[in-house]
Design an enzyme around this catalytic site. Structure first.
Site, mmCIF file in Angstrom:
data_model
loop_
_atom_site.group_PDB
_atom_site.id
_atom_site.type_symbol
_atom_site.label_atom_id
_atom_site.label_comp_id
_atom_site.label_asym_id
_atom_site.label_seq_id
_atom_site.Cartn_x
_atom_site.Cartn_y
_atom_site.Cartn_z
ATOM 1 C CB CYS A 96 -135.138 -32.817 45.239
ATOM 2 S SG CYS A 96 -136.934 -32.613 45.228
ATOM 3 C CB CYS A 147 -138.556 -32.251 37.868
ATOM 4 S SG CYS A 147 -138.938 -33.766 38.791
HETATM 5 N N1 DGL Z 1 -137.196 -35.041 41.565
HETATM 6 C C1 DGL Z 1 -137.809 -33.966 42.266
HETATM 7 C C2 DGL Z 1 -137.479 -32.602 41.697
HETATM 8 O O1 DGL Z 1 -136.409 -32.404 41.127
HETATM 9 C C3 DGL Z 1 -139.258 -34.050 42.654
HETATM 10 C C4 DGL Z 1 -140.187 -35.061 42.130
HETATM 11 C C5 DGL Z 1 -141.382 -35.220 43.045
HETATM 12 O O2 DGL Z 1 -141.226 -35.927 44.034
HETATM 13 O O3 DGL Z 1 -142.421 -34.601 42.774
HETATM 14 O O4 DGL Z 1 -138.234 -31.669 41.864
#
Ligand code: DGL
Length: 220
Positions: free
Chosen positions: A71, A177
């Site tokens: 993340c 993301c």
């Molecule tokens: N998948 C996450 C990232 O790489 C975040 C997505 C979210 O929950 O806003 O930032």
């Protein structure tokens, strides 16, 4: 068998977990998310930290000897704090500003990421350290993670945004993301001939292999 924890707010991390399973067949991957609280990208960082710590601790308690923070939002805000609080090595994921700058021929890149990632000090530092003369465009992707999590991708909207990036002259699009990895093929198709798309799964796997080797050396 070595256990690797993979964590994300939602299904973004699942794409990373699957890539790890494909590349490291001899390990057990334990994936945990926080679907209830996602998206993290529009929440105050301190609130997100409160959600993340107990989940990572649970992965440690389940025997994971390394955890991938799949993340960007959590990594860019909290990796240093988490490394102090969690007792196993953590591998983070952050927007690939440096590789994008190395790849661009035109000198314009786009970083697609959550509002929280774009607002983080770490991301500001990455640009400061690596962007140099390269122009960095940050399209509004604030709805993307939610849309992808809920299997409601609005292709027309993505197309408009990718077209806008390409029209602005971008020749490298960074997926900053992990949720966006699920629409990588779509973005690649929409940007074909105009921009390349990069994301960090391969780099994370190399880093993970190095961490595992080091841990094994320490044990033997
Ligand atoms: N998948 C996450 C990232 O790489 C975040 C997505 C979210 O929950 O806003 O930032």
């Amino acid at each position: 068998m070595i256990k690797i924890g993979v964590f994300d707010s939602g299904i973004g991390g699942l794409s990373v977990a699957k890539a790890i399973e494909r590349s490291l067949p001899g390990v057990e991957v334990v994936f945990r998310n926080d679907h209830e609280h996602m998206p993290y990208g529009d929440k105050p960082p301190a609130v997100v930290l409160g959600y993340v710590v107990p989940i990572l601790q649970m992965l440690v308690d389940q025997g994971c000897s390394v955890i991938v923070i799949a993340c960007n939002t959590v990594t860019t805000h909290h990796i240093a704090t988490l490394r102090r609080r969690i007792s196993v090595p953590l591998v983070g994921i952050e927007p690939m500003v440096k590789p994008a700058v190395q790849h661009t021929e035109i000198g314009i890149i786009a970083v697609c990421a959550t509002p929280a990632t774009l607002a983080s000090k770490r991301y500001a530092w990455l640009k400061e350290a690596y962007a140099g003369e390269t122009r960095v465009i940050e399209p509004d992707c604030s709805r993307w993670a939610y849309m992808i999590e809920h299997d409601a991708v609005n292709e027309a909207m993505i197309k408009r945004q990718v077209d806008a990036m390409c029209t602005a002259g971008v020749d490298v699009i960074v997926l900053g993301c992990t949720h966006y990895h699920w629409i990588e093929d779509l973005i690649r198709k929409l940007a074909a001939g105009r921009a390349i798309v990069i994301q960090p799964e391969e780099a994370v796997i190399s880093r993970l292999k190095a961490v595992i080797t080091k841990a094994n050396e320490r044990q033997s």
